[in-house]
Design an enzyme around this catalytic site. Structure first.
Site, PDB file in Angstrom:
ATOM      1  N   HIS A  19       0.839  -1.203   0.000  1.00  0.00           N
ATOM      2  CA  HIS A  19       0.000   0.000   0.000  1.00  0.00           C
ATOM      3  C   HIS A  19       0.876   1.256   0.000  1.00  0.00           C
ATOM      4  CE1 HIS A  19      -3.193  -2.583   2.141  1.00  0.00           C
ATOM      5  NE2 HIS A  19      -3.663  -2.344   0.930  1.00  0.00           N
ATOM      6  N   LYS A  43     -15.013  -8.190   4.534  1.00  0.00           N
ATOM      7  CA  LYS A  43     -13.602  -8.541   4.661  1.00  0.00           C
ATOM      8  C   LYS A  43     -13.212  -8.901   6.091  1.00  0.00           C
ATOM      9  CE  LYS A  43     -11.597  -6.322   0.660  1.00  0.00           C
ATOM     10  NZ  LYS A  43     -10.459  -5.541   0.181  1.00  0.00           N
ATOM     11  N   ARG A  94      -1.440  -6.486  -8.218  1.00  0.00           N
ATOM     12  CA  ARG A  94      -0.375  -7.416  -7.844  1.00  0.00           C
ATOM     13  C   ARG A  94      -0.233  -8.537  -8.846  1.00  0.00           C
ATOM     14  NH1 ARG A  94      -2.978  -8.176  -2.065  1.00  0.00           N
ATOM     15  NH2 ARG A  94      -4.570  -8.651  -3.564  1.00  0.00           N
ATOM     16  N   SER A 132      -3.120  -7.728   2.664  1.00  0.00           N
ATOM     17  CA  SER A 132      -3.528  -7.554   4.064  1.00  0.00           C
ATOM     18  C   SER A 132      -4.110  -8.833   4.644  1.00  0.00           C
ATOM     19  CB  SER A 132      -4.547  -6.424   4.188  1.00  0.00           C
ATOM     20  OG  SER A 132      -3.965  -5.190   3.871  1.00  0.00           O
TER      21      SER A 132
END
Length: 170
Positions: A19, A43, A94, A132
């Site tokens: 990030h 999430k 990514r 994350s």
């Protein structure tokens, strides 16, 4: 001349070195970059929105970027971006799996507001595997997350894991 404003949205639960890389690079593309810290109950966040905003603010301050603000939001991204005066959404990629999801989101967002462009930044090769979700999972099972987050974030995640209890203790 009109100020170029970009929004980099995410849950940042927790903020990772990946990030931070996108923030640093995204800040070069605009006059002002707004980090939009959003809620996303699906999430299963480890940290509250206020805690995540605090983490992001601290990490942004450590980058020394004067053109970056951190704002929390709980709304449709395009409405938030419009309210901020943004002309671009900054997203990090990514891998191919990210691209497929982000491509679909960019298309939907364009349907909602075709005046706000989505710009994709490829993650630095050394940071591409960092997510994350994986950082939290590694921490919950007692693994070392220090290669993936700043020392301060590492301490916060470890403290939270100790509070909620590690998994996989045999």
């Amino acid at each position: 001349m009109t100020e170029r404003i970009g929004v980099y949205p995410g849950t940042f639960d927790p903020i990772t070195l990946g990030h931070a890389d996108i923030i640093r690079r995204g800040a070069k593309l605009v006059d002002r970059l707004i980090i939009g810290v959003t809620t996303n109950p699906s999430k299963n966040p480890m940290f509250s929105p206020e805690e995540r905003m605090g983490m992001v603010r601290r990490e942004v301050a450590s980058l020394g970027l004067g053109n970056v603000d951190v704002v929390g939001f709980n709304a449709l991204l395009m409405k938030f971006a419009r309210a901020q005066g943004a002309s671009m959404i900054v997203r990090g990629l990514r891998a191919v799996a990210d691209f497929e999801y982000e491509y679909q989101m960019a298309g939907m967002n364009q349907q909602l507001d075709d005046e706000i462009e989505t710009v994709f930044l490829m993650a630095d090769v050394s940071l591409q595997p960092i997510a994350s979700k994986l950082v939290k999972e590694i921490a919950l099972f007692g693994g070392d997350i220090s290669p993936f987050v700043s020392p301060a974030v590492c301490d916060e995640v470890i403290a939270r894991v100790e509070k909620i209890g590690r998994r996989g203790d045999y």
